[in-house]
Scaffold this active site. Structure first.
Site, short mmCIF file in Angstrom:
data_model
loop_
_atom_site.label_atom_id
_atom_site.label_comp_id
_atom_site.label_asym_id
_atom_site.label_seq_id
_atom_site.Cartn_x
_atom_site.Cartn_y
_atom_site.Cartn_z
N LYS A 236 0.86 -1.19 0.00
CA LYS A 236 0.00 0.00 0.00
C LYS A 236 0.89 1.24 0.00
CE LYS A 236 -3.33 2.52 2.95
NZ LYS A 236 -4.23 2.47 4.13
N ASP A 241 -2.89 10.08 3.51
CA ASP A 241 -4.27 9.63 3.65
C ASP A 241 -5.05 10.63 4.51
OD1 ASP A 241 -6.67 8.34 3.99
OD2 ASP A 241 -5.87 6.71 5.23
N LYS A 248 -10.51 12.56 7.93
CA LYS A 248 -9.99 12.20 9.25
C LYS A 248 -9.96 13.45 10.14
CE LYS A 248 -6.72 8.52 7.97
NZ LYS A 248 -7.34 7.41 8.71
N ASP A 259 1.39 6.30 5.45
CA ASP A 259 0.48 5.33 4.84
C ASP A 259 1.05 4.68 3.58
OD1 ASP A 259 -1.85 4.04 5.44
OD2 ASP A 259 -3.14 5.40 4.31
N ARG A 322 -7.56 -0.68 0.95
CA ARG A 322 -8.03 -1.98 0.43
C ARG A 322 -8.48 -1.87 -1.03
NH1 ARG A 322 -12.48 -2.45 5.06
NH2 ARG A 322 -10.86 -1.24 6.10
N1 BES Z 1 -4.34 4.40 6.79
C1 BES Z 1 -5.42 4.08 7.62
C2 BES Z 1 -5.09 3.08 8.72
C3 BES Z 1 -4.07 3.54 9.76
C4 BES Z 1 -4.50 4.05 10.96
C5 BES Z 1 -2.74 3.43 9.52
C6 BES Z 1 -3.58 4.45 11.91
C7 BES Z 1 -1.80 3.83 10.46
C8 BES Z 1 -2.23 4.34 11.67
C9 BES Z 1 -6.57 3.48 6.78
O1 BES Z 1 -6.65 3.92 5.47
C10 BES Z 1 -7.84 3.86 7.43
O2 BES Z 1 -8.15 5.02 7.47
N2 BES Z 1 -8.57 2.88 7.93
C11 BES Z 1 -9.82 3.11 8.58
C12 BES Z 1 -10.81 2.09 8.08
C13 BES Z 1 -12.24 2.40 8.44
C14 BES Z 1 -12.70 3.65 7.76
C15 BES Z 1 -13.09 1.22 8.05
C16 BES Z 1 -9.60 3.00 10.06
O3 BES Z 1 -8.76 2.20 10.49
O4 BES Z 1 -10.22 3.74 10.81
ZN ZN Z 2 -4.90 4.60 4.65
MN MN Z 3 -7.76 5.74 5.31
#
Ligand code: BES
Ligand code: ZN
Ligand code: MN
Length: 485
Positions: A236, A241, A248, A259, A322
């Site tokens: 990835k 992000d 966020k 990320d 994903r």
């Molecule tokens: N890049 C994030 C996941 C992440 C979180 C990486 C903290 C490193 C540290 C990912 O793209 C994300 O935002 N995931 C969401 C998924 C949710 C929206 C289903 C998450 O983990 O909140």
């Molecule tokens: Zn992400």
């Molecule tokens: Mn994300």
């Protein structure tokens, strides 16, 4: 240094004698009782050749390799103001020399690219010598060379992750990947947005839609002649992000330059495989884009057709990784046809909730693959934990309008993310690593520095070495030498 059994007491007492019998006293004063990673730095004041002597506790339970790693890491940290340091290794073997080299080089890592003037750290260890007894020993020389190759690749991954997202974007990541891979004679293919469109990677493109910067699909192939097995890694590569329209909050966004750590690890490991000349074919694929909020950004409710034909309903635009991986995986399945397929991704915060910030989630349906990778992780000194691909959670991805939704219920978020990816790997022998926690540190932890850690590279290399054993047998030999790291 002798290669026969190293007597710690004997060495300590001769050092004590040389220093005028002060050690026991100092141990007491400083509360030094040789606990793991405890250090005591003592000035030699001309009584021995070195200016400073660093004593490192290793505890009573650690193996030779673990102990060596601790000593080398602490040596690198303590010598950060010195130009050179010598590490005297007792009980040398290829394994301890490899561990020492990796720990020393990785321990000396500092990210200083953007510091100027007095803020820029001066010096830094430029020469570290491993003092062992037989410099000509082939096994030990190889251990040093291999250790250097791994450390260099880990440190590159760290640099890429630490790079600020205004400079480290999909275009620059692709440029650096190309440059590094071509230096080693690897085949590099990089696709721009048009080419990604032509390939039909609509999920990948959906994530990119809100960004002012083009995406890049990066494919690096290391194809040694004698290879009998083929491993494909997919990483990835989200250089930032923001979460997309499902933005966020600031506190969660601050570190989101990390990320692309899965992509950085994927680049690092293919470079390492080439540097080690492992007899295994390795493909590295990185899907790189930002996830932003531009006027053309993808929306919750949108439906896209993925590369493998499945239609996907978008639920939360922050679950972007994903989507990028799905198209890259589908492409790899169709075109690379590897014996082993591995994903590295900072995929879910849920994985950190489950396992803490320093352990990655490991998913696969194949017990042997899980076992092989876990053993590699142990040797590499990285922490993973096998997680279940519970099929009963799959129904949370059922969509009313499309073949599949891209997020499930918030419970088991790391598992449902893995289950979504599974929709795109066909019958591949696939293993997925959710590295959201250990890829990036708020503060130093264990041997890993603050910021980008390069997590995943060392384990992948050990896994490839383990596969290579099947091909050529163990080439390690001998157990003593002097050489430089
Ligand atoms: N890049 C994030 C996941 C992440 C979180 C990486 C903290 C490193 C540290 C990912 O793209 C994300 O935002 N995931 C969401 C998924 C949710 C929206 C289903 C998450 O983990 O909140
Ligand atoms: Zn992400
Ligand atoms: Mn994300």
């Amino acid at each position: 240094m002798r290669s026969k059994k190293f007597d710690k007491d004997e060495v300590l007492s001769s050092l004590d004698k040389a220093l005028g019998g002060v050690l026991t006293d100092w141990f007491k004063d400083e509360g030094f009782n040789a606990k793991p990673n405890q250090t005591l730095k003592v000035p030699a004041r001309g009584r021995v050749k070195a200016k400073w002597i660093l004593l490192v506790g290793v505890g009573s339970k650690s193996s030779d390799v673990e102990a060596t790693r601790m000593v080398a890491h602490q040596a690198a940290k303590a010598s950060s103001r010195q130009k050179s340091a010598a590490l005297v290794l007792p009980d040398v073997s290829p394994a301890t020399v490899r561990a020492a080299t990796e720990a020393l080089e990785q321990g000396a890592y500092r990210y200083k690219q953007y510091k100027t003037g007095t803020r820029r750290p001066k010096g830094g260890l430029s020469r570290a010598a491993l003092l062992v007894s037989d410099a000509k020993d082939k096994g030990l020389r190889k251990a040093i060379k291999d250790g250097m190759a791994v450390a260099e690749s880990v440190n590159l991954a760290r640099d890429l992750v630490n790079g600020p997202p205004n400079d480290m974007n999909p275009l620059t990541l692709a440029d650096i990947s190309k440059e590094e891979a071509e230096k080693l004679g690897l085949k590099v293919t990089i696709w721009n947005k048009k080419q990604i469109e032509k390939a039909g990677m609509n999920l990948f493109l959906a994530v990119n839609a809100g960004s002012a910067i083009e995406p890049r699909f990066i494919h690096i192939a290391y194809t040694p002649e004698k290879a009998q097995q083929k491993v494909c890694f997919v990483g990835k590569g989200l250089t930032f992000d923001a979460g997309g329209l499902c933005l966020k909050p600031p506190k969660s966004m601050i570190d989101m330059k990390c990320d692309m750590a899965g992509g950085a690890a994927t680049l690092g490991l293919v470079l390492a495989a080439a540097r080690l000349q492992l007899p295994v074919e390795v493909h590295a694929i990185i899907g790189s884009t930002e996830n932003m909020t531009g006027a053309a950004a993808y929306r919750p409710g949108d439906v896209f057709t993925s590369l493998n034909g499945k239609t996907v309903e978008i639920i939360n635009t922050d679950a972007e990784g994903r989507l990028v991986l799905a198209d890259c995986l589908a492409w790899a399945v169709e075109n690379v046809k590897a014996d082993y397929l591995v994903t590295h991704a900072t995929l879910t915060g849920a994985c950190m909730v489950a396992l803490g910030a320093h352990r990655a989630g490991l998913y696969t349906d194949d017990d042997d693959f899980a076992q092989g990778y876990s053993t590699a992780a142990e040797i590499a000194d990285e922490k993973f934990w096998r997680m279940p691909l519970d099929t009963d959670l799959r129904k949370t991805l059922d969509s009313f309008v499309a073949d599949v939704k891209h997020t499930g219920s918030s419970y088991g978020g790391s598992i449902t993310a893995a289950l979504f990816l599974k929709e795109f790997v066909g019958n591949s022998n696939w293993l997925h690593l959710d590295i959201a926690g250990p890829a990036f540190n708020d503060s130093p932890h264990g041997r890993a520095p603050k910021g980008g850690t390069g997590f995943g590279v060392a384990t992948a290399v050990r896994f490839l070495e383990y596969l290579a054993l099947d091909t050529v047998g163990d080439e390690d030999g001998g157990d003593a030498a002097a050489a430089e790291a």
